[in-house]
Write a protein that holds these residues in place. Structure first.
Motif, PDB file in Angstrom:
ATOM      1  N   ASP A  62       0.573  -1.688   0.129  1.00 59.45           N
ATOM      2  CA  ASP A  62       0.283  -0.129   0.175  1.00 59.45           C
ATOM      3  C   ASP A  62       1.236   1.192  -0.263  1.00 59.45           C
ATOM      4  O   ASP A  62       2.208   1.168   0.409  1.00 59.45           O
ATOM      5  CB  ASP A  62      -1.291  -0.110   1.398  1.00 59.45           C
ATOM      6  CG  ASP A  62      -0.289   0.150   2.607  1.00 59.45           C
ATOM      7  OD1 ASP A  62       0.928   0.051   2.555  1.00 59.45           O
ATOM      8  OD2 ASP A  62      -1.217   0.425   4.048  1.00 59.45           O
ATOM      9  N   GLY A  63      -0.437   2.672  -0.584  1.00 64.76           N
ATOM     10  CA  GLY A  63       1.060   3.781   0.332  1.00 64.76           C
ATOM     11  C   GLY A  63       2.458   4.024   0.758  1.00 64.76           C
ATOM     12  O   GLY A  63       2.964   4.152   0.392  1.00 64.76           O
ATOM     13  N   THR A  85       3.523   1.690   3.022  1.00 59.75           N
ATOM     14  CA  THR A  85       4.230   1.208   2.915  1.00 59.75           C
ATOM     15  C   THR A  85       5.454   1.010   1.957  1.00 59.75           C
ATOM     16  O   THR A  85       6.602   1.033   2.222  1.00 59.75           O
ATOM     17  CB  THR A  85       3.833  -0.343   3.201  1.00 59.75           C
ATOM     18  OG1 THR A  85       2.626  -0.242   4.306  1.00 59.75           O
ATOM     19  CG2 THR A  85       5.040  -1.335   3.197  1.00 59.75           C
ATOM     20  N   ARG A  86       4.642   1.305   0.833  1.00 54.66           N
ATOM     21  CA  ARG A  86       5.521   1.375  -0.701  1.00 54.66           C
ATOM     22  C   ARG A  86       6.844   2.641  -0.505  1.00 54.66           C
ATOM     23  O   ARG A  86       7.973   2.365  -1.041  1.00 54.66           O
ATOM     24  CB  ARG A  86       5.169   1.084  -1.921  1.00 54.66           C
ATOM     25  CG  ARG A  86       5.601   1.521  -3.235  1.00 54.66           C
ATOM     26  CD  ARG A  86       4.625   1.100  -4.201  1.00 54.66           C
ATOM     27  NE  ARG A  86       3.466   2.425  -4.252  1.00 54.66           N
ATOM     28  CZ  ARG A  86       2.444   2.470  -4.061  1.00 54.66           C
ATOM     29  NH1 ARG A  86       2.002   1.548  -3.779  1.00 54.66           N
ATOM     30  NH2 ARG A  86       1.776   3.548  -3.739  1.00 54.66           N
ATOM     31  N   VAL A 130      -8.226   1.447   3.008  1.00 52.04           N
ATOM     32  CA  VAL A 130      -7.967   1.394   2.692  1.00 52.04           C
ATOM     33  C   VAL A 130      -7.034   0.878   1.917  1.00 52.04           C
ATOM     34  O   VAL A 130      -8.477   1.530   0.748  1.00 52.04           O
ATOM     35  CB  VAL A 130      -8.004  -0.235   3.095  1.00 52.04           C
ATOM     36  CG1 VAL A 130      -8.149  -0.021   4.823  1.00 52.04           C
ATOM     37  CG2 VAL A 130      -9.353  -0.268   2.342  1.00 52.04           C
ATOM     38  N   ASP A 131      -5.658   0.878   1.017  1.00 53.41           N
ATOM     39  CA  ASP A 131      -5.786  -0.092  -0.749  1.00 53.41           C
ATOM     40  C   ASP A 131      -6.300  -1.262  -1.199  1.00 53.41           C
ATOM     41  O   ASP A 131      -5.959  -1.558  -0.685  1.00 53.41           O
ATOM     42  CB  ASP A 131      -4.157   0.578  -1.098  1.00 53.41           C
ATOM     43  CG  ASP A 131      -4.151   1.600  -0.993  1.00 53.41           C
ATOM     44  OD1 ASP A 131      -4.675   2.868  -0.690  1.00 53.41           O
ATOM     45  OD2 ASP A 131      -2.462   2.426  -0.538  1.00 53.41           O
ATOM     46  N   LYS A 140      -3.823  -4.230  -1.856  1.00 55.44           N
ATOM     47  CA  LYS A 140      -2.462  -3.923  -1.416  1.00 55.44           C
ATOM     48  C   LYS A 140      -2.718  -4.366  -0.310  1.00 55.44           C
ATOM     49  O   LYS A 140      -3.464  -4.414   0.885  1.00 55.44           O
ATOM     50  CB  LYS A 140      -2.320  -2.286  -1.327  1.00 55.44           C
ATOM     51  CG  LYS A 140      -2.600  -1.918  -2.988  1.00 55.44           C
ATOM     52  CD  LYS A 140      -1.859  -2.638  -3.780  1.00 55.44           C
ATOM     53  CE  LYS A 140      -1.815  -1.800  -4.722  1.00 55.44           C
ATOM     54  NZ  LYS A 140      -0.727  -2.813  -5.702  1.00 55.44           N
ATOM     55  N   ALA A 192      -0.110  -3.343   4.165  1.00 57.23           N
ATOM     56  CA  ALA A 192       0.151  -3.178   4.567  1.00 57.23           C
ATOM     57  C   ALA A 192       1.186  -3.810   5.463  1.00 57.23           C
ATOM     58  O   ALA A 192       1.299  -5.229   6.170  1.00 57.23           O
ATOM     59  CB  ALA A 192      -0.756  -2.276   5.034  1.00 57.23           C
TER      60      ALA A 192
END
Length: 409
Positions: free
Chosen positions: A233-234, A236-237, A343-344, A347, A349
């Motif tokens: 997810d955003g 964490t990425r 949430v994504d 994806k 987390a």
């Protein structure tokens, strides 16, 4: 002058023991008044010679015993003095008995406790062979940049890894390859806001991420883990990408991905031996936590830079040298309740990551793991942390900290 004793008077006629009366009538028995007391009888006991004594006495009466040479009888006198060329014994003569036979040697009583002590010592060493190896690796082991490290030393059964048999002497020889070694719950259950099918789907996505981050041959050989980054997810990425772009001691990419610098270490095979599992629990807020605890074992040979260093140090390089690096990664994935959190969809987390490594140099934070080959080419810092077994999955991973040693690779 000597004085002659006066003879006693003889008794008269009939009392003469040797009187002239031939019939002996009227003679007195000289032993009639003799009394034999008990002491006299005991002292008069006849002691007869043994059969062996009588036999030898009869034999020696006609044929005296002959000395066979080099041994004297107790009946012999002292050796002749002044004898030239007299035979000298090489060792002290053994004592003999009355018949000339050697007396038995006295047993050396000190041997028994010595044999007992030696036996006990051998048993203690045999029972504690693992402790002996652990002591050796503690004092002469190799360093790592993480809590668990080791030199590529001889393994338990004495077999060394080779390019054709990279898992020889390692527990990983019996492990599964790739994602087959990651165990999932047999029957996923509905947890929190997620049904059983949704839990099963998320388990598959976690296992796919682990494969992209730690098993992809391109990533393991030093490539950028774009496929793994795309699965996060955003937030964490962003954290994972930042560690790749700016690696440091506080932001180390090896906490996210397994990569080796191709100039220093090259995988001898695309196969990675794996053992681990993913467990599912509720987060207490209608969400799901998935904890992946997985060990990965990589077989590697020297890269061109390492080979050049070995050639400069030793005059030649063993390009067939094979070592192993063990990575244990514990990641906690969090799937939030979409009704409560933004949430994504689809994806991942990651809430927490704990890692440990066996056979990787200490103090290098460039985004790669650095296995030890010929130690003379790169000695590395002295280990200061505890010595542990990187294959032991019963212990809790120590996480980052002082550089330690591993008992085996």
């Amino acid at each position: 002058m000597p004085i002659a004793e006066e003879p006693e008077p003889r008794p008269a006629g009939g009392d003469e023991p040797n009187g002239s009366d031939p019939s002996g009538a009227g003679r007195k028995d000289p032993f009639a008044d003799l009394v034999l007391d008990e002491e006299f009888v005991r002292s008069a006991t006849v002691k007869e010679q043994s059969g062996r004594t009588r036999m030898l006495s009869a034999r020696w009466k006609h044929t005296p015993p002959v000395d066979p040479g080099g041994r004297r009888s107790v009946n012999d006198g002292p050796p002749a003095r002044g004898r030239r060329f007299r035979r000298k014994p090489v060792r002290p003569a053994r004592a003999v008995d009355a018949w000339g036979d050697p007396r038995p040697r006295r047993r050396l009583e000190w041997r028994t406790p010595l044999y007992v002590l030696l036996t006990v010592a051998v048993l203690l060493v045999a029972l504690n062979i693992d402790g002996l190896k652990l002591w050796y690796s503690t004092h002469f082991g190799y360093a790592s940049d993480h809590p668990v490290s080791a030199s590529p030393a001889a393994e338990r059964d004495g077999r060394q890894p080779t390019p054709d048999h990279p898992w020889a002497g390692s527990p990983a020889e019996d492990w599964a390859a790739g994602t087959d070694g990651i165990e999932l719950p047999k029957t996923p259950r509905a947890t929190g806001a997620f049904g059983a099918d949704e839990v099963a789907a998320r388990l598959q996505s976690v296992r796919a991420y682990l494969a992209a981050a730690h098993l992809d041959p391109k990533v393991v050989s030093g490539g950028r883990p774009d496929a793994a980054l795309a699965m996060l997810d955003g937030r964490t990425r962003e954290a994972a990408a930042a560690s790749l772009d700016h690696p440091s001691a506080t932001s180390d990419p090896t906490a996210w991905f397994t990569r080796f610098d191709p100039r220093e270490a090259v995988p001898v095979t695309d196969v990675v031996k794996v053992r681990g599992r993913i467990d599912v629990t509720a987060d207490g807020e209608n969400g799901v936590l998935m904890r992946a605890d997985v060990s990965y074992v990589y077989a590697l040979r020297p890269g061109p830079k390492t080979a050049d260093q070995a050639a400069s140090a030793n005059g030649s390089a063993d390009l067939a040298e094979t070592v192993r690096t063990i990575v244990r990664q514990v990641d906690t994935f969090h799937f939030y309740d979409p009704a409560k959190y933004q949430v994504d969809p689809g994806k991942l987390a990651i809430d927490e990551t704990v890692e440990s490594f066996g056979n990787s140099t200490c103090g290098r934070y460039d985004g790669f793991l650095h296995p030890e080959f010929d130690r003379s080419t790169r000695p590395g810092p002295v280990p200061t942390g505890p010595t542990t077994d990187p294959y032991d999955r019963d212990r809790v991973p120590p996480g980052t900290g002082n550089c330690g040693s591993a008992s085996r690779t």
